[in-house]
Enzyme design. Structure first.
Site, PDB file in Angstrom:
ATOM      1  NE  ARG A 181      21.054  55.178  15.054  1.00 32.57           N
ATOM      2  CZ  ARG A 181      20.989  56.473  15.334  1.00 32.57           C
ATOM      3  NH1 ARG A 181      20.059  56.927  16.147  1.00 32.57           N
ATOM      4  NH2 ARG A 181      21.827  57.313  14.785  1.00 32.57           N
ATOM      5  NE  ARG A 184      18.441  60.349  12.510  1.00 25.72           N
ATOM      6  CZ  ARG A 184      19.653  60.005  12.094  1.00 25.72           C
ATOM      7  NH1 ARG A 184      20.439  60.890  11.528  1.00 25.72           N
ATOM      8  NH2 ARG A 184      20.096  58.763  12.240  1.00 25.72           N
ATOM      9  NE  ARG A 235      25.027  52.339   9.161  1.00 26.29           N
ATOM     10  CZ  ARG A 235      24.823  53.649   9.140  1.00 26.29           C
ATOM     11  NH1 ARG A 235      24.997  54.338   8.052  1.00 26.29           N
ATOM     12  NH2 ARG A 235      24.450  54.261  10.238  1.00 26.29           N
ATOM     13  NE  ARG A 286      20.928  63.149  15.306  1.00 21.81           N
ATOM     14  CZ  ARG A 286      21.514  62.147  14.685  1.00 21.81           C
ATOM     15  NH1 ARG A 286      22.548  62.383  13.906  1.00 21.81           N
ATOM     16  NH2 ARG A 286      21.092  60.919  14.874  1.00 21.81           N
ATOM     17  CE  LYS A 295      28.118  57.850  10.449  1.00 19.80           C
ATOM     18  NZ  LYS A 295      27.805  57.847  11.893  1.00 19.80           N
TER      19      LYS A 295
HETATM   20  P1  AP5 Z   1      25.882  64.036  13.521  1.00 22.51           P
HETATM   21  O1  AP5 Z   1      26.827  64.808  12.650  1.00 22.51           O
HETATM   22  O2  AP5 Z   1      24.444  64.028  13.162  1.00 22.51           O
HETATM   23  O3  AP5 Z   1      26.418  62.525  13.701  1.00 22.51           O
HETATM   24  P2  AP5 Z   1      26.365  61.308  12.694  1.00 22.51           P
HETATM   25  O4  AP5 Z   1      27.649  60.559  12.851  1.00 22.51           O
HETATM   26  O5  AP5 Z   1      26.009  61.774  11.308  1.00 22.51           O
HETATM   27  O6  AP5 Z   1      25.186  60.499  13.364  1.00 22.51           O
HETATM   28  P3  AP5 Z   1      23.997  59.674  12.734  1.00 22.51           P
HETATM   29  O7  AP5 Z   1      23.111  59.343  13.893  1.00 22.51           O
HETATM   30  O8  AP5 Z   1      23.360  60.389  11.577  1.00 22.51           O
HETATM   31  O9  AP5 Z   1      24.749  58.403  12.215  1.00 22.51           O
HETATM   32  P4  AP5 Z   1      24.158  57.035  11.924  1.00 22.51           P
HETATM   33  O10 AP5 Z   1      25.276  56.412  11.164  1.00 22.51           O
HETATM   34  O11 AP5 Z   1      23.679  56.287  13.106  1.00 22.51           O
HETATM   35  O12 AP5 Z   1      22.814  57.370  11.108  1.00 22.51           O
HETATM   36  P5  AP5 Z   1      22.491  57.451   9.544  1.00 22.51           P
HETATM   37  O13 AP5 Z   1      21.618  58.612   9.331  1.00 22.51           O
HETATM   38  O14 AP5 Z   1      23.706  57.288   8.717  1.00 22.51           O
HETATM   39  O15 AP5 Z   1      26.092  64.566  15.016  1.00 22.51           O
HETATM   40  C1  AP5 Z   1      25.240  64.114  16.064  1.00 22.51           C
HETATM   41  C2  AP5 Z   1      24.928  65.281  17.021  1.00 22.51           C
HETATM   42  O16 AP5 Z   1      26.140  65.640  17.694  1.00 22.51           O
HETATM   43  C3  AP5 Z   1      24.424  66.560  16.323  1.00 22.51           C
HETATM   44  O17 AP5 Z   1      23.439  67.150  17.132  1.00 22.51           O
HETATM   45  C4  AP5 Z   1      25.662  67.469  16.240  1.00 22.51           C
HETATM   46  O18 AP5 Z   1      25.308  68.841  16.300  1.00 22.51           O
HETATM   47  C5  AP5 Z   1      26.428  67.041  17.488  1.00 22.51           C
HETATM   48  N1  AP5 Z   1      27.898  67.100  17.318  1.00 22.51           N
HETATM   49  C6  AP5 Z   1      28.617  66.754  16.216  1.00 22.51           C
HETATM   50  N2  AP5 Z   1      29.937  66.926  16.455  1.00 22.51           N
HETATM   51  C7  AP5 Z   1      30.042  67.374  17.731  1.00 22.51           C
HETATM   52  C8  AP5 Z   1      31.150  67.743  18.557  1.00 22.51           C
HETATM   53  N3  AP5 Z   1      32.431  67.693  18.132  1.00 22.51           N
HETATM   54  N4  AP5 Z   1      30.894  68.136  19.828  1.00 22.51           N
HETATM   55  C9  AP5 Z   1      29.632  68.206  20.287  1.00 22.51           C
HETATM   56  N5  AP5 Z   1      28.532  67.899  19.550  1.00 22.51           N
HETATM   57  C10 AP5 Z   1      28.742  67.489  18.288  1.00 22.51           C
HETATM   58  O19 AP5 Z   1      21.639  56.097   9.358  1.00 22.51           O
HETATM   59  C11 AP5 Z   1      20.360  55.945   9.948  1.00 22.51           C
HETATM   60  C12 AP5 Z   1      19.834  54.544   9.680  1.00 22.51           C
HETATM   61  O20 AP5 Z   1      19.720  54.307   8.262  1.00 22.51           O
HETATM   62  C13 AP5 Z   1      20.709  53.379  10.182  1.00 22.51           C
HETATM   63  O21 AP5 Z   1      20.484  53.095  11.550  1.00 22.51           O
HETATM   64  C14 AP5 Z   1      20.266  52.252   9.247  1.00 22.51           C
HETATM   65  O22 AP5 Z   1      19.003  51.727   9.667  1.00 22.51           O
HETATM   66  C15 AP5 Z   1      20.068  52.956   7.930  1.00 22.51           C
HETATM   67  N6  AP5 Z   1      21.271  52.979   7.075  1.00 22.51           N
HETATM   68  C16 AP5 Z   1      21.974  54.091   6.703  1.00 22.51           C
HETATM   69  N7  AP5 Z   1      23.010  53.748   5.925  1.00 22.51           N
HETATM   70  C17 AP5 Z   1      22.964  52.394   5.796  1.00 22.51           C
HETATM   71  C18 AP5 Z   1      23.790  51.446   5.127  1.00 22.51           C
HETATM   72  N8  AP5 Z   1      24.885  51.826   4.446  1.00 22.51           N
HETATM   73  N9  AP5 Z   1      23.462  50.130   5.225  1.00 22.51           N
HETATM   74  C19 AP5 Z   1      22.369  49.737   5.908  1.00 22.51           C
HETATM   75  N10 AP5 Z   1      21.540  50.579   6.571  1.00 22.51           N
HETATM   76  C20 AP5 Z   1      21.848  51.917   6.509  1.00 22.51           C
END
Ligand code: AP5
Length: 213
Positions: free
Chosen positions: A171, A160, A88, A127, A13
């Site tokens: 998660r 992270r 979410r 990552r 994402k």
């Molecule tokens: P990356 O692009 O970073 O993936 P992502 O989907 O953004 O993963 P996140 O871990 O950031 O998602 P998340 O939803 O768990 O965390 P968030 O920060 O939103 O890619 C991952 C890796 O793969 C990278 O190294 C990239 O280079 C590699 N990659 C990408 N595409 C690839 C491909 N095609 N092939 C190979 N490699 C690839 O949330 C964190 C925390 O915040 C949550 O756990 C929660 O506690 C809180 N939070 C956030 N939003 C909310 C909400 N709306 N409500 C409640 N709590 C929330």
């Protein structure tokens, strides 16, 4: 155009949110990034959410609603935005509808990035994130030119805290229970597009850009 990026942790994402943002000229709003910024700033929201994020649980819907509502007040969102990580929960999806309605806007597209669990673990364990500008790397798939340093700003790369394997497992469970039901919710509204998010980043990017064309 308002676009939501949906998908499990590590689906890409953040990676594709940035690319879409550049392509469409719209701001990329990652609620995970907003929360991490609040934690780093040490403000009152940051204090309330720090342990929740570190443990991989969901931050309460009311805090998220306030955060997103405030972000939507910024003038750069007037032409639309790319939402990454919000909504979410079904409650958040309904809240987003309300926020957009108040602004006389609507949600145009929801892109569901589909990846399997094995790939998620592989991606998150490798990552690395730039502490300076937030750029994303992967030790195997998208390695930096200089080990441990960001290609863009030279900042230090780190892992992270919520990419710890035990937290990743939590998660993923939280995603299946609370977020996956949104797929059916948006499919019923006929704005959902399924994206096969496995394969080289450039190939997935083409699919993502094709889905908003
Ligand atoms: P990356 O692009 O970073 O993936 P992502 O989907 O953004 O993963 P996140 O871990 O950031 O998602 P998340 O939803 O768990 O965390 P968030 O920060 O939103 O890619 C991952 C890796 O793969 C990278 O190294 C990239 O280079 C590699 N990659 C990408 N595409 C690839 C491909 N095609 N092939 C190979 N490699 C690839 O949330 C964190 C925390 O915040 C949550 O756990 C929660 O506690 C809180 N939070 C956030 N939003 C909310 C909400 N709306 N409500 C409640 N709590 C929330």
């Amino acid at each position: 155009m308002n676009v939501v990026l949906l998908g499990p942790p590590g689906a890409g994402k953040g990676t594709h949110g940035s690319a879409l943002s550049r392509h469409l000229g719209l701001p990329h709003i990652s609620t995970g990034d907003l929360l991490r910024e609040a934690i780093a700033a040490g403000n009152s929201v940051g204090h309330r959410v720090e342990s929740i994020v570190a443990e991989g649980r969901l931050v309460p819907d009311e805090i998220m609603a306030e955060m997103v509502r405030e972000r939507f007040q910024a003038p750069d969102t007037s032409g639309g935005c790319i939402l990454d990580g919000y909504p979410r929960t079904l409650e958040q999806a309904r809240m987003l509808e309300t926020i957009l309605e108040e602004l006389h806007r609507r949600l145009d597209r929801v892109l569901n990035l589909v990846v399997d669990d094995e790939e998620i673990v592989r991606r998150l364990s490798g990552r690395r994130v730039c502490e300076g500008c937030g750029a994303l790397f992967h030790i195997d798939n998208a390695p930096p030119r200089r080990a441990g340093r960001c290609d863009t700003c030279g900042g230090e790369l780190s892992r992270r805290t919520d990419d710890d394997p035990e937290v990743v497992r939590r998660r993923m469970k939280v995603y299946r229970k609370s977020t996956e039901p949104l797929v059916a919710f948006y499919r019923a509204q006929e704005i959902l597009r399924e994206i096969d998010a496995i394969g080289p980043v450039a190939d997935v990017r083409e699919r993502v850009l094709g889905a908003v064309a």
